[in-house]
Structures are given as structure tokens and as C-alpha cells.
Design an enzyme around this catalytic site. Structure first.
Site, PDB file in Angstrom:
ATOM      1  N   GLN A 138       1.883  -6.565  -3.450  1.00  0.00           N
ATOM      2  CA  GLN A 138       2.341  -6.546  -2.056  1.00  0.00           C
ATOM      3  C   GLN A 138       3.706  -5.842  -1.959  1.00  0.00           C
ATOM      4  O   GLN A 138       3.899  -4.882  -2.666  1.00  0.00           O
ATOM      5  CB  GLN A 138       2.393  -7.964  -1.445  1.00  0.00           C
ATOM      6  CG  GLN A 138       1.028  -8.602  -1.297  1.00  0.00           C
ATOM      7  CD  GLN A 138       0.474  -9.091  -2.613  1.00  0.00           C
ATOM      8  OE1 GLN A 138       1.133  -9.830  -3.319  1.00  0.00           O
ATOM      9  NE2 GLN A 138      -0.720  -8.692  -2.942  1.00  0.00           N
TER      10      GLN A 138
ATOM     11  N   LYS B 257       1.869   2.087  -5.245  1.00  0.00           N
ATOM     12  CA  LYS B 257       2.438   1.571  -6.502  1.00  0.00           C
ATOM     13  C   LYS B 257       1.539   1.855  -7.692  1.00  0.00           C
ATOM     14  O   LYS B 257       2.016   2.160  -8.768  1.00  0.00           O
ATOM     15  CB  LYS B 257       2.647   0.054  -6.428  1.00  0.00           C
ATOM     16  CG  LYS B 257       3.770  -0.376  -5.539  1.00  0.00           C
ATOM     17  CD  LYS B 257       4.008  -1.862  -5.681  1.00  0.00           C
ATOM     18  CE  LYS B 257       2.895  -2.721  -5.137  1.00  0.00           C
ATOM     19  NZ  LYS B 257       2.814  -2.778  -3.690  1.00  0.00           N
TER      20      LYS B 257
ATOM     21  N   GLY C 176      -4.380  -4.257  -4.029  1.00  0.00           N
ATOM     22  CA  GLY C 176      -5.400  -3.231  -4.200  1.00  0.00           C
ATOM     23  C   GLY C 176      -4.746  -1.938  -4.620  1.00  0.00           C
ATOM     24  O   GLY C 176      -3.942  -1.385  -3.890  1.00  0.00           O
ATOM     25  N   HIS C 177      -5.034  -1.503  -5.823  1.00  0.00           N
ATOM     26  CA  HIS C 177      -4.547  -0.194  -6.248  1.00  0.00           C
ATOM     27  C   HIS C 177      -5.734   0.730  -6.341  1.00  0.00           C
ATOM     28  O   HIS C 177      -6.732   0.356  -6.935  1.00  0.00           O
ATOM     29  CB  HIS C 177      -4.014  -0.195  -7.688  1.00  0.00           C
ATOM     30  CG  HIS C 177      -3.011  -1.232  -7.988  1.00  0.00           C
ATOM     31  ND1 HIS C 177      -1.903  -1.414  -7.247  1.00  0.00           N
ATOM     32  CD2 HIS C 177      -2.947  -2.108  -9.012  1.00  0.00           C
ATOM     33  CE1 HIS C 177      -1.191  -2.377  -7.793  1.00  0.00           C
ATOM     34  NE2 HIS C 177      -1.800  -2.824  -8.854  1.00  0.00           N
TER      35      HIS C 177
ATOM     36  N   ASP D 110       0.812  -1.214   0.000  1.00  0.00           N
ATOM     37  CA  ASP D 110       0.000   0.000   0.000  1.00  0.00           C
ATOM     38  C   ASP D 110       0.849   1.269   0.000  1.00  0.00           C
ATOM     39  O   ASP D 110       0.462   2.289   0.566  1.00  0.00           O
ATOM     40  CB  ASP D 110      -0.966   0.012   1.204  1.00  0.00           C
ATOM     41  CG  ASP D 110      -1.743  -1.288   1.301  1.00  0.00           C
ATOM     42  OD1 ASP D 110      -2.359  -1.647   0.295  1.00  0.00           O
ATOM     43  OD2 ASP D 110      -1.688  -1.950   2.342  1.00  0.00           O
TER      44      ASP D 110
END
Ligand code: IMP
Length: 427
Positions: free
Chosen positions: A223, A16, A40-41, A13
Site C-alpha cells: 500500500q 513499487k 498487487g504488483h 499502485d
């Protein structure tokens, strides 16, 4: 050439998605090389906000070819759900290519993930419950189902039978659950075959050809370093290799073809799930970082654990990954703190460490040694060059650089796509 790796330096988180997207227009291929829909982006373009879990962030950039590499574990229901969601908003996803060697996450992997976590009780990892660990476990145990198996019904059935034989024993005898049906699992997977077929390719061959043709290939890690199954805080890690070595095994691009390793590092630290976190703040400062940084998981919505910047971890990430550039994100979140402590070492059982200790037991007992840096009050969200930053914000960036001996090439100063200072171009 060139091939560029983009990965997280901390526990994930770090932002990225934004960095990938920022690079989007300069790159031709964006390859996801590890993980699955545990990622999760959140990407903000204008007034639109996109939350992606499985698809590489490059899917949002016209002309970029998004690739799901062999190192990824793919939940096909999630894949098509994300594709449909983007198509409904007018995003063209037709360029997506999926490796024939990528492994598939099935409903039985998600079931085993969730049941397994419940069974662990207080010792649980705090996984995202997306079946990631069980899918990689099957891969390593050589009982996994690969994307290419969906094109051979007989083989698919044999593989699902093999995998479920073990899992059903476990579910029924150890976890007191109902056995899962082979027919249902096979049916579900076969339901995706026709839609999947045109997307599937030998992606290592495709990428070798792209590099030969002078295309720019961006390898995007899911990750982050401290969640790497080999180099992270095991067992509180994910089940893949987000580190730079994983970019090679997860894509089929050899190490000799990598040109640059860009690590994203947040101006403070966050972590989701269980496990050691020396600079964690459980006070009003931690709450303030969480609120100002909107630190809630994209995948699970869980509040993230927050703490000060840890230079020991950043140095470790620089070493393990051979980092050539840092992208320092969310500097704006630190605005308004009078002083900003930065962890420069650990005190463990009376000794001082400036490197990661050798054992997890030591790391669990690590107490941060802080150096206080002066804060700033000015709004920095409109800064587009280093000169636009207040003196103390610049000093913070310089401290990050000198503590890791890696240049900070980009600085994030706000959530929007353009809210960045580019000191040195990444491509
Ligand atoms: P898993 O990857 O679902 O097996 O979860 C293992 C650990 O990795 C847990 O602590 C998760 O919270 C963490 N994790 C997995 N994906 C992400 C991510 O994208 N960001 C941050 N933490 C993650």
C-alpha cells in the site's frame, strides 16, 4: 548494511513492484513488512507478465531471498496458490522465508471483512475484501493466530475458539449470519502445516545476521503513505503502517540500521476505494489518464480514480518517511497533454494551505490550487537518460524535485522492466 526502505508516497499502485524488481539484482533480501494479499504488483519481464499479491516482488529474481516479515498478515491459501502458480511457470520459490510471528488471515477474517463492509452501506471503506482489517484487529486485540501457532495444535484450537467466540456473536446477533465452525477453521489451517514448516524462521534474527554480513536488505512496503492507519486519510486507509516506521516494527530491523528511504511517486495520482482525493478528475482528462495508464486494480480489477499530481501529498510523504530518493513512475502517461496542472496547495474555507491540513474534515473540503506546466508530444518510452527527454518533460521532473526538495533518482517511462531512466543508483 545497507538496509533500504521502498514505499509508496501516494495512495498505492505507484509502481513499487517494478522498482523492487529493478533493484532485484543488487539486493540480497527483499522483505515485505506490512499488509497482506490486498497488495498487487504487476511485473513485466520480457513478454511475461506476473501479478503478485502476497509474495514480495523479489521472488522473481534468482538468488534474492524473499522474506515475509512479522508485520504481514498471511492468507496461507493465497500464499500456496501464488507459489504453485510461479512454480508452474518455472520460477523457483524455495528461498522464501516466513516470520514465525506473522499473523494468519483465516476464512473468518474474510467473511467479517465482506459482511462488515456491506453493513456499513454508504459509509463503507471500499476494502479489498481480503480480511486484512479483521486480521489486524485480532492482532491488536491479542486474539490473533500467528504462523507459529500452526505447529501446536492445542494452542491453535484454543486461539481459534477464542477468536470465533466473539466473531460468531457478531455474525449471528448483529449481522444475522450463520455461526462459523471452529473445527473447519482449525482443519483448514492444519492442512498447511507440513508445507509451511520448512519456510518458517525467526526473520528478525535472520535479517540482523544478513546486515552484519554486509548483505543488502530491501524493505518493501505494501500500500502507501496515504493509506497508513496512523498517517493516512483515516478511516479510508488500510489497517497497517506502510510508512518507514512500519518497516522497522514489521521486520524487527531497528531505525538506526536504515540507510535510505526510497519513495515511489506516480507522475499523477490514483486511488482505489473510498475517501478524499483533492485532485481527482471526473472528466475526460481523468478518463484519459485511466486509459493511458491502464489504471485498473491488480487485486480487484476496479477502475482506479485518477487525478493530477499533488505536491502537497508528496511533500507530506517526504516528511513522514524521511525520504532520501523519489522514483517518479509513469511519466510517459502524461505524454500528449498540452498543459499539465500540478497541485501546489489547497484552498480550504477561504484559506490557503501548503501542508496537509490538521483535520480530515478540512482535507475533505480541500480544493486544489494548480500551477500549469507545459506538456510534450514526443514519445519518451525509449529515453534512457535525462538528456533523451524533451525539454518540458525534464521541466516536469525538475518541478517535482523542487516542490519536495527530494531528488528524483529514477524515472519510469514505460511498463517494461528496462523502461527507466536511472539518474542516481539506488544501491
Ligand atoms: P484493505 O487494505 O483491504 O482493508 O482496504 C483498505 C483501503 O486500502 C481501501 O481503500 C483499498 O482500496 C486500499 N488498498 C489496499 N491495498 C491497496 C493497494 O495495494 N493499492 C491501492 N489501494 C489499496
Amino acid at each position: 548494511m545497507p538496509a533500504i526502505v521502498l514505499l509508496g508516497a501516494q495512495w498505492g499502485d505507484e509502481g513499487k513492484g517494478k522498482a523492487t524488481d529493478l533493484l532485484g539484482e543488487s539486493v540480497d533480501y527483499v522483505v515485505k513488512y506490512n499488509g497482506g494479499n490486498n497488495a498487487g504488483h504487476t511485473i513485466v519481464i520480457g513478454d511475461e507478465k506476473y501479478a503478485l499479491h502476497l509474495l514480495p516482488a523479489g521472488v522473481l529474481t534468482p538468488d534474492v531471498v524473499p522474506v515475509i516479515g512479522n508485520g504481514v498478515v498471511v492468507d496461507l491459501g493465497v500464499l500456496f496458490g501464488e507459489i504453485d502458480g510461479l512454480e508452474a511457470r518455472g520460477i523457483d520459490t524455495s528461498r522464501l522465508v516466513v516470520s514465525a510471528n506473522a499473523h494468519v488471515i483465516t476464512a473468518y477474517h474474510t467473511t467479517v471483512d465482506k459482511v462488515g463492509e456491506r453493513f456499513l452501506g454508504d459509509a463503507k471503506i471500499g476494502t479489498t475484501g481480503r480480511g486484512i482489517g479483521p486480521a489486524y484487529a485480532d492482532k491488536m486485540s491479542r486474539i490473533g493466530v500467528r504462523v507459529q501457532d500452526l505447529f501446536d495444535e492445542k494452542i491453535l484450537r484454543q486461539k481459534v475458539e477464542g477468536a470465533l467466540e466473539q466473531k460468531n456473536q457478531l455474525l449471528v446477533k448483529a449481522y444475522n449470519r450463520k455461526a462459523l465452525s471452529v473445527d473447519a477453521a482449525v482443519e483448514e489451517l492444519l492442512g498447511y502445516t507440513d508445507r509451511l514448516r520448512p519456510m518458517v524462521a525467526d526473520t528478525s534474527l535472520l535479517l540482523a545476521g544478513a546486515l552484519d554480513a554486509g548483505k543488502v536488505v530491501l524493505l518493501e512496503g505494501g500500500q502507501a503513505t496515504m493509506l497508513d492507519v496512523d498517517h493516512g486519510t483515516y478511516p479510508f486507509v488500510t489497517s497497517s503502517n506502510p510508512t518507514a516506521g512500519g518497516a522497522c516494527t514489521g521486520s524487527g530491523i531497528p531505525p538506526t540500521r536504515l540507510d535510505r528511504v526510497v519513495a515511489i511517486v506516480k507522475a499523477y495520482t490514483t486511488r482505489v476505494g473510498a475517501g478524499p482525493f483533492p485532485t481527482e478528475l471526473v472528466d475526460a482528462d481523468g478518463e484519459r489518464l485511466r486509459e493511458q495508464g491502464v489504471e485498473f486494480g491488480t487485486t480487484t480489477g476496479r477502475p482506479r480514480r485518477c487525478g493530477w499530481y499533488d505536491a502537497v501529498i508528496a511533500r507530506y510523504a517526504a516528511r513522514i518517511n524521511g525520504v532520501t530518493d523519489f522514483v517518479l513512475t509513469k511519466l510517459d502517461v502524461l505524454t500528449g497533454f498540452e498543459k499539465i496542472p500540478v497541485c501546489v496547495g489547497y484552498r480550504i474555507n477561504g484559506s490557503t494551505y501548503d501542508e496537509m491540513p490538521m483535520t480530515q474534515t478540512e482535507f475533505h473540503h480541500a480544493e486544489p490550487v494548480y500551477e500549469d506546466l507545459p506538456g510534450w508530444d514526443e514519445d519518451i518510452s525509449a529515453a534512457r537518460s535525462l538528456e533523451d527527454l524533451p525539454k518540458n518533460a525534464r521541466r516536469y521532473v525538475e518541478a517535482v524535485e523542487s516542490m519536495t526538495s527530494v531528488p528524483v533518482s529514477v524515472i519510469g517511462v514505460g511498463p517494461g522492466r528496462d523502461a527507466s531512466i536511472v539518474v542516481r543508483a539506488l544501491v
